[in-house]
Motif scaffolding. Sequence first.
Motif, PDB file in Angstrom:
ATOM      1  N   LEU A 220       0.854  -1.181   0.000  1.00 49.12           N
ATOM      2  CA  LEU A 220       0.000   0.000   0.000  1.00 49.12           C
ATOM      3  C   LEU A 220       0.891   1.232   0.000  1.00 49.12           C
ATOM      4  O   LEU A 220       1.908   1.275   0.698  1.00 49.12           O
ATOM      5  CB  LEU A 220      -0.891   0.032   1.243  1.00 49.12           C
ATOM      6  N   GLY A 221       0.494   2.223  -0.779  1.00 46.69           N
ATOM      7  CA  GLY A 221       1.265   3.449  -0.868  1.00 46.69           C
ATOM      8  C   GLY A 221       0.873   4.464   0.189  1.00 46.69           C
ATOM      9  O   GLY A 221       0.127   4.176   1.126  1.00 46.69           O
ATOM     10  N   LEU A 222       1.361   5.684   0.016  1.00 47.01           N
ATOM     11  CA  LEU A 222       1.206   6.751   0.999  1.00 47.01           C
ATOM     12  C   LEU A 222      -0.250   6.991   1.368  1.00 47.01           C
ATOM     13  O   LEU A 222      -0.620   7.032   2.541  1.00 47.01           O
ATOM     14  CB  LEU A 222       1.843   8.036   0.449  1.00 47.01           C
ATOM     15  N   THR A 223      -1.103   7.147   0.362  1.00 52.40           N
ATOM     16  CA  THR A 223      -2.500   7.508   0.630  1.00 52.40           C
ATOM     17  C   THR A 223      -3.215   6.422   1.412  1.00 52.40           C
ATOM     18  O   THR A 223      -3.915   6.693   2.394  1.00 52.40           O
ATOM     19  CB  THR A 223      -3.248   7.777  -0.686  1.00 52.40           C
ATOM     20  N   GLU A 224      -3.044   5.154   0.997  1.00 52.21           N
ATOM     21  CA  GLU A 224      -3.762   4.066   1.634  1.00 52.21           C
ATOM     22  C   GLU A 224      -3.156   3.683   2.981  1.00 52.21           C
ATOM     23  O   GLU A 224      -3.870   3.414   3.947  1.00 52.21           O
ATOM     24  CB  GLU A 224      -3.788   2.838   0.730  1.00 52.21           C
TER      25      GLU A 224
END
Length: 256
Positions: free
Chosen positions: A9-13
């Motif tokens: 999962l990246g920054l936003t998630e």
Amino acid sequence: MRSEERRTLGLTEAGVELRADGDAQRFAGLAAVYGVRAAIGDPKGWGFFEEFAPGAATRTLAEFDQRMLIDHDTYYLVSRVSAGDLTLTETSRGVEVDSDLDEELSYVRDLRRNVEKRRITGMSIGFYVAAGGAEWQEIEVEEPRADGKVEVYQADLRLIREIELLEVSAVTFPAFPTTEADLRHGALPALRARGDYAAVARRAEHGGEYQAQWRELLKQMERPADPAPDRRHRDHIDRVMRGYQARYRSLGNPAR
């Protein structure tokens, strides 16, 4: 043979952050997300879509002893459930992470600093799919095109209902940096677990430069046996007879 799979999962998630804990700080984030459809590889070719169902980690969080690592490297052990310094909680969003940061460890000090400077912004999980814990569905996908039209295509959806969670990791790359990594840790283990030779063979046609990996997977799988010769012969005779019947019905019908 089961293979460990990884999802990121990246920054936003992931929402990776440091939280105050008295004079110290704690690591917090979301390691796995529920109810969100994600592409594994290229769903139009060799990939598919995947979704974790709510409750996928309920059993594993109650029974397993997970660790928190950095970039899936067991040398960089940050915390552990049984040690009391890692808490994994299942919520409606997914698997929430809350970890102590033991700054007696130099790499944990590095982790804290990298999170502060937003150099590390993602999370990932290493897991097995539990026996019978996934189902495959064929879905119709609508994809907007640059010309304003919508392309519709068929794709596979892998719905994961139960996992065996091994570890959660803070990761430098919040997504697979290469197609090869996506293939190795995403598509190939999932398709091996699926056990459908035809599905793998179909995707191997789109394998491109990674044909060797697809061929190796196909070698590991059991190819469906051809029908026995007598069965093939009977099937051929049946098709011929149906053809004759259709032709003679047509000739004998004055309306035709």
